[in-house]
Design a protein around this motif. Structure first.
Motif, PDB file in Angstrom:
ATOM      1  N   GLN A  45       8.075 -14.593  -7.043  1.00 13.94           N
ATOM      2  CA  GLN A  45       6.563 -14.422  -6.397  1.00 13.94           C
ATOM      3  C   GLN A  45       5.693 -13.497  -7.015  1.00 13.94           C
ATOM      4  N   TYR A  46       4.295 -13.194  -6.611  1.00 18.10           N
ATOM      5  CA  TYR A  46       3.598 -12.314  -7.634  1.00 18.10           C
ATOM      6  C   TYR A  46       2.422 -11.259  -6.792  1.00 18.10           C
ATOM      7  N   LEU A  47       2.482 -10.159  -7.165  1.00 14.31           N
ATOM      8  CA  LEU A  47       1.936  -9.424  -6.048  1.00 14.31           C
ATOM      9  C   LEU A  47       1.242  -8.392  -6.456  1.00 14.31           C
ATOM     10  N   ALA A  48       0.095  -7.757  -6.242  1.00 17.22           N
ATOM     11  CA  ALA A  48      -0.316  -6.499  -6.337  1.00 17.22           C
ATOM     12  C   ALA A  48      -0.372  -5.507  -5.224  1.00 17.22           C
ATOM     13  N   ILE A  49      -0.006  -4.094  -5.423  1.00 23.55           N
ATOM     14  CA  ILE A  49       0.149  -2.849  -4.797  1.00 23.55           C
ATOM     15  C   ILE A  49      -0.873  -2.017  -5.427  1.00 23.55           C
ATOM     16  N   LEU A  50      -1.526  -1.275  -4.579  1.00 22.27           N
ATOM     17  CA  LEU A  50      -2.158   0.151  -4.945  1.00 22.27           C
ATOM     18  C   LEU A  50      -1.065   0.742  -4.405  1.00 22.27           C
ATOM     19  N   HIS A  51      -1.570   2.022  -5.669  1.00 19.61           N
ATOM     20  CA  HIS A  51      -0.990   3.139  -5.596  1.00 19.61           C
ATOM     21  C   HIS A  51      -2.001   4.252  -5.305  1.00 19.61           C
ATOM     22  N   GLU A  52      -0.865   5.214  -4.316  1.00 19.00           N
ATOM     23  CA  GLU A  52      -1.543   5.886  -3.872  1.00 19.00           C
ATOM     24  C   GLU A  52      -2.418   7.245  -4.650  1.00 19.00           C
ATOM     25  N   VAL A  76       0.870  -1.296   0.149  1.00 14.77           N
ATOM     26  CA  VAL A  76      -0.063   0.322  -0.224  1.00 14.77           C
ATOM     27  C   VAL A  76       0.667   1.011   0.168  1.00 14.77           C
ATOM     28  N   ILE A  77       0.637   2.318  -1.147  1.00 13.69           N
ATOM     29  CA  ILE A  77       1.704   2.952  -1.078  1.00 13.69           C
ATOM     30  C   ILE A  77       1.143   4.141  -0.058  1.00 13.69           C
ATOM     31  N   GLY A  78       1.448   5.212   0.380  1.00 12.52           N
ATOM     32  CA  GLY A  78       0.702   6.083   1.453  1.00 12.52           C
ATOM     33  C   GLY A  78       0.401   5.498   2.519  1.00 12.52           C
TER      34      GLY A  78
END
Lengths: 321, 321
Positions: free
Chosen positions: A242-249, A212-214
């Motif tokens: 490895q595989y992942l999801a990132i939430l941007h701000e 989670v950015i922010g």
């Protein structure tokens, strides 16, 4: 314990296990030990080694920080129950989100989680348990990256300036410290852990907060948790490291019901790597990437844009925060 | 002028040009007209139509907002000089960056650019020129998207609540309003514009500021300008509809000189589309994506991460801001 790397080609799993079990027994003697289990391959292997050495004199805790993936706490506890290991589930969501409130700086967020984990939650548990030792899943790559100044996620109490023996009265044991990830997987398998565990892709210590950015709020964690579900379902068969999801701000322009609107962006990463020291983005089939984007848009409220990371590590890192 | 769409299959370029040239001549009569040229296919076609109709009675301006691509202002002026059209270059960088200072909200940024363009810069030019008419490159897709509430980048003076005739004493002529992009390209070619112009991918009115998330400063525009150079060089031969680089405001973890550091992220988009109404990400070769990422990392200071957008429009949009 020694600190020289044991390479996979030199690793005899049964000899390694016997030696570590004996070392743990000798170190703890008639005392008691504790450890934190996340369900990752490192902490799972440590849990099994510890229980072989100490039986009921090792108490294992799963700290539910509110930052874990969908269904993960119950699933891990149930999985170890089948293996004959009782894991105590500790609900610590309020403490973690309390410390994280208002923080956006990545270093401060990591610090808040470390403090919450060791001071608010695990510190008191260890103290009350009367344990003489803490078992920790530090591996050889962790050590290298800490020395290089890249990571700071283990030997954590020492980093906080806390002499564990003085403060809490216990010592830290790191039975996996000579192995890289591939070696840990071999040991995990030899310990009788199920395939789901010994092939499990790495998951960071700060869990979904590393994605989670922010500010890390319950709502924002829920968004990245839903996106993580999609990415893991779609890429489980990819054999990627490895595989992942990132939430941007950042908010980006999108269209909702035919009107201009600002929405969320999810970034997907899928790494080719053997030990996380270097990595390259996986050349996924385009149809798979498009399915991932379509599913995230359809299933995660508020998301209007999905990207795929195309940068190698270095200069990128595996996680974003 | 009419507002019904002229489809490409019904378009006779020479008849269209003759009709529009005659209409402009008739409308302007003995008066004078002005227009702003950006070098895009729409404003380039309008410039040629206007000069055929009016000769020296059309004055054409290139407004250098400081938001254009590397070398673009001089290049466009030189290109039209070869075609016999004199373009006046107006340095308006200070005015644009002045209005943009401190703004991060996408709508406010767009508004600042619109105000700066029409009020600070172009308004006074039109007033002083004694022009009776302004030629504008509005096309059919623009009209559709404005009606639908998606865009707001033309008929701008009316949107600002300004009656152009009352305020500035001139009328707006929109000779391309019945054509979509493909039709405009056919007309641009028939007008003798070079291939570079009639095949030029679309570039947004707010220029590089549409590709900077967060505050638009000279330094941040320079970062996205450098990334844009790489993306355009690498994708010029791709035949994609549009390709662009976006500077994010979010910072992500990276490695610099072997140490953990927070750096910038650039997002790349490359669209398959015919008219920008709907679009899908281009399935670029992986080697090309990796080259783009490597070059941006190597050539643009501060960037540690590059992503590729994998979302269709809708719900994404072509640009990010």
């Amino acid at each position: 314990m020694e600190f020289a790397e044991i390479r996979v080609e030199d690793l005899n799993p049964q000899k390694f296990i016997t030696r570590r079990v004996n070392e743990i027994s000798a170190a703890v003697g008639g005392g008691r030990a504790v450890n934190a289990l996340s369900g990752g391959v490192d902490s799972s292997a440590v849990t099994m080694l510890g229980h072989r050495a100490l039986g009921d004199r090792l108490r294992t805790y799963f700290i539910d920080s509110g930052l874990m993936r969908e269904g993960e706490p119950d699933h891990v506890v149930a999985l170890f129950k089948k293996l004959g290991v009782q894991v105590e589930l500790v609900d610590a969501k309020k403490m973690f989100f309390g410390r994280l409130k208002g923080l956006t700086d990545p270093e401060k967020k990591r610090e808040a989680i470390t403090h919450s984990f060791y001071m608010d939650v695990f510190g008191p548990i260890v103290k009350e348990s009367g344990a003489t030792h803490l078992l920790h899943g530090t591996n050889y790559t962790d050590v290298e990256e800490t020395v290089a100044g890249i990571k700071r996620q283990h030997n954590i109490l020492a980093q906080l300036g806390i002499d564990t023996e003085k403060t809490y009265g216990y010592k830290v044991l790191e039975p996996l410290i000579q192995l890289r990830k591939t070696g840990v997987r071999i040991i995990a398998r030899a310990l009788g852990l199920p395939k789901e565990i010994y092939t499990r892709p790495p998951f960071p210590g700060p869990a979904l907060s590393a994605r989670v950015i922010g500010e890390v709020t319950p709502g924002r964690v829920e968004t990245v948790r839903m996106a993580t579900c999609v990415v893991e379902e779609e890429l489980r068969s990819s054999k990627a490291f490895q595989y992942l999801a990132i939430l941007h701000e950042d908010r980006v322009t999108g269209l909702r019901d035919g009107k201009r609107d600002f929405g969320l962006q999810i970034e997907v990463r899928c790494w080719n790597s053997t030990d996380a020291v270097v990595g390259t983005p996986t050349r996924l089939p385009w149809g798979k990437l498009e399915t991932i984007a379509q599913r995230i848009i359809a299933e995660v409220p508020g998301v209007v844009s999905v990207t795929y990371n195309i940068t190698a590590k270095p200069p990128s890192t595996i996680e974003a925060v």
